[in-house]
Design a protein around this motif. Structure first.
Motif, PDB file in Angstrom:
ATOM      1  N   PRO A 178       0.883  -1.074   0.098  1.00 40.65           N
ATOM      2  CA  PRO A 178      -0.147   0.001   0.114  1.00 40.65           C
ATOM      3  C   PRO A 178       1.045   1.313  -0.091  1.00 40.65           C
ATOM      4  O   PRO A 178       1.993   1.307   0.356  1.00 40.65           O
ATOM      5  CB  PRO A 178      -0.815  -0.268   1.340  1.00 40.65           C
ATOM      6  CG  PRO A 178      -0.842  -1.579   1.517  1.00 40.65           C
ATOM      7  CD  PRO A 178       0.606  -1.853   1.313  1.00 40.65           C
ATOM      8  N   PRO A 179       0.495   2.221  -0.318  1.00 41.80           N
ATOM      9  CA  PRO A 179       1.095   3.773  -0.486  1.00 41.80           C
ATOM     10  C   PRO A 179       1.926   4.058   0.770  1.00 41.80           C
ATOM     11  O   PRO A 179       0.956   3.973   1.854  1.00 41.80           O
ATOM     12  CB  PRO A 179       0.225   4.621  -0.905  1.00 41.80           C
ATOM     13  CG  PRO A 179      -0.963   3.735  -1.652  1.00 41.80           C
ATOM     14  CD  PRO A 179      -1.034   2.493  -1.055  1.00 41.80           C
ATOM     15  N   GLY A 180       2.940   4.015   0.750  1.00 46.38           N
ATOM     16  CA  GLY A 180       3.746   4.470   2.041  1.00 46.38           C
ATOM     17  C   GLY A 180       3.843   3.425   3.184  1.00 46.38           C
ATOM     18  O   GLY A 180       4.351   3.776   4.252  1.00 46.38           O
ATOM     19  N   LYS A 181       3.387   2.238   2.759  1.00 49.53           N
ATOM     20  CA  LYS A 181       3.384   1.248   3.963  1.00 49.53           C
ATOM     21  C   LYS A 181       4.472   0.050   3.442  1.00 49.53           C
ATOM     22  O   LYS A 181       5.064  -0.073   2.527  1.00 49.53           O
ATOM     23  CB  LYS A 181       2.001   0.822   3.901  1.00 49.53           C
ATOM     24  CG  LYS A 181       1.032   1.755   4.583  1.00 49.53           C
ATOM     25  CD  LYS A 181      -0.368   1.073   4.956  1.00 49.53           C
ATOM     26  CE  LYS A 181      -1.060   2.177   5.744  1.00 49.53           C
ATOM     27  NZ  LYS A 181      -2.601   1.625   6.040  1.00 49.53           N
ATOM     28  N   GLY A 182       4.297  -0.954   4.173  1.00 48.26           N
ATOM     29  CA  GLY A 182       5.315  -2.105   4.203  1.00 48.26           C
ATOM     30  C   GLY A 182       4.800  -3.004   3.258  1.00 48.26           C
ATOM     31  O   GLY A 182       3.710  -2.992   2.731  1.00 48.26           O
ATOM     32  N   LEU A 183       5.563  -4.209   2.881  1.00 52.07           N
ATOM     33  CA  LEU A 183       5.124  -5.269   1.988  1.00 52.07           C
ATOM     34  C   LEU A 183       4.180  -6.203   2.771  1.00 52.07           C
ATOM     35  O   LEU A 183       4.440  -6.528   3.892  1.00 52.07           O
ATOM     36  CB  LEU A 183       6.380  -5.959   1.523  1.00 52.07           C
ATOM     37  CG  LEU A 183       7.178  -5.166   0.695  1.00 52.07           C
ATOM     38  CD1 LEU A 183       8.564  -5.537   0.625  1.00 52.07           C
ATOM     39  CD2 LEU A 183       6.834  -4.847  -0.620  1.00 52.07           C
ATOM     40  N   GLU A 184       3.128  -6.665   2.177  1.00 55.52           N
ATOM     41  CA  GLU A 184       2.347  -7.811   2.555  1.00 55.52           C
ATOM     42  C   GLU A 184       2.280  -8.965   1.367  1.00 55.52           C
ATOM     43  O   GLU A 184       2.035  -8.888   0.447  1.00 55.52           O
ATOM     44  CB  GLU A 184       0.875  -7.215   2.907  1.00 55.52           C
ATOM     45  CG  GLU A 184       0.070  -8.404   3.116  1.00 55.52           C
ATOM     46  CD  GLU A 184      -1.423  -7.827   3.362  1.00 55.52           C
ATOM     47  OE1 GLU A 184      -2.152  -8.188   4.296  1.00 55.52           O
ATOM     48  OE2 GLU A 184      -1.849  -6.734   2.785  1.00 55.52           O
ATOM     49  N   ASP A 211      -7.595  -2.088  -0.712  1.00 54.59           N
ATOM     50  CA  ASP A 211      -6.812  -2.761  -1.350  1.00 54.59           C
ATOM     51  C   ASP A 211      -5.944  -1.982  -2.560  1.00 54.59           C
ATOM     52  O   ASP A 211      -5.139  -2.585  -3.342  1.00 54.59           O
ATOM     53  CB  ASP A 211      -7.651  -3.683  -2.351  1.00 54.59           C
ATOM     54  CG  ASP A 211      -8.284  -4.919  -1.410  1.00 54.59           C
ATOM     55  OD1 ASP A 211      -9.690  -4.756  -1.545  1.00 54.59           O
ATOM     56  OD2 ASP A 211      -7.513  -5.379  -0.394  1.00 54.59           O
ATOM     57  N   THR A 212      -5.970  -0.828  -2.286  1.00 58.95           N
ATOM     58  CA  THR A 212      -5.095   0.081  -3.368  1.00 58.95           C
ATOM     59  C   THR A 212      -3.587  -0.382  -2.930  1.00 58.95           C
ATOM     60  O   THR A 212      -3.321   0.079  -1.816  1.00 58.95           O
ATOM     61  CB  THR A 212      -5.486   1.532  -2.817  1.00 58.95           C
ATOM     62  OG1 THR A 212      -6.941   1.767  -3.542  1.00 58.95           O
ATOM     63  CG2 THR A 212      -4.407   2.474  -3.868  1.00 58.95           C
TER      64      THR A 212
END
Lengths: 107, 120
Positions: B40-46, B89-90
């Protein structure tokens, strides 16, 4: 789910200095831990797998250590292209999880 | 040298189904696991889930009810479907290859990423 906590959140250093990044797991991941480098607009790039094995083509200034719950990525002498975000990831138990990332920035 | 090329719709409305495909060029399709990951924008990996050449899948429980990963071995491709999408979910979606390390798989080759935006 295994939670990975990376520290520090941001690390400010100068080229030529040594960088030490930490990744702590909420439970043992044995040595099933990888490190990735990510630059803006790019996909993550594998640096280290198996906690300490360098991926193909990765310079030897990058090294990984640790086992169980505590892991370290060390960059011995920073070069300008090393300033990026670094992610750790455990792949020993599903769901595979990532840390929140450490941003390595130029001081 | 293995390369992954991914594509799919980049703009969706809430409740629609996200569909992405990743093509594998070079290397052996049958000896690896193939994953989808998002950021997600500005976040970590999932990590979303993985599949092997025989169709065996493993999903993240947080998304399992909405995710389907499938494989087409005739084309060396694998696909992600995520149903009932919302703004949450973006994200930037990546496909990746899992390479074996003592029975477990780390992700050593990544696709270029596809930005998916969910907006009404």
């Amino acid at each position: 789910e295994t939670v990975l906590t990376q520290s520090p959140g941001t690390l400010s250093l100068s080229p030529g200095e040594r960088a030490t990044l930490s990744c702590r797991a909420s439970q043992s991941v044995t040595n099933y831990l990888a490190w990735y480098q990510q630059k803006p607009g790019q996909a993550p790039r594998l640096l280290i797998y198996g906690a300490s094995s360098r991926a193909t083509g990765i310079p030897d200034r990058f090294s990984g250590s640790g086992s169980g719950t505590d892991f370290t990525l060390t960059i011995s002498r920073l070069e300008t292209e090393d300033f990026a975000v670094y992610h750790c990831q455990q792949y020993g138990s599903s769901p595979y999880t990532f840390g929140q990332g450490t941003k390595l920035e130029i001081k | 040298q293995v390369q992954l090329q991914q594509w799919g719709a980049g703009l969706l409305k809430p409740s629609e189904t996200l569909s992405l495909t990743c093509a594998v060029y070079g290397g052996s399709f049958s000896t690896s696991y193939w994953s989808w990951i998002r950021q997600p924008p500005g976040k970590g990996l999932e990590w979303i889930g993985e599949i092997n050449h025989s169709g065996s899948t493993n999903y993240n429980p947080s998304l399992k009810s909405r995710v389907t990963i499938s494989v087409d071995t005739s084309k060396n491709q694998f696909s992600l479907n995520l149903s009932s999408v919302t703004a949450a979910d973006t994200a930037l979606y990546y496909c990746a290859r899992g390479s074996e390390h003592m029975v477990y798989y780390y992700m050593d080759v990544w696709g270029q990423g596809t930005t998916v935006t969910v907006s009404s």
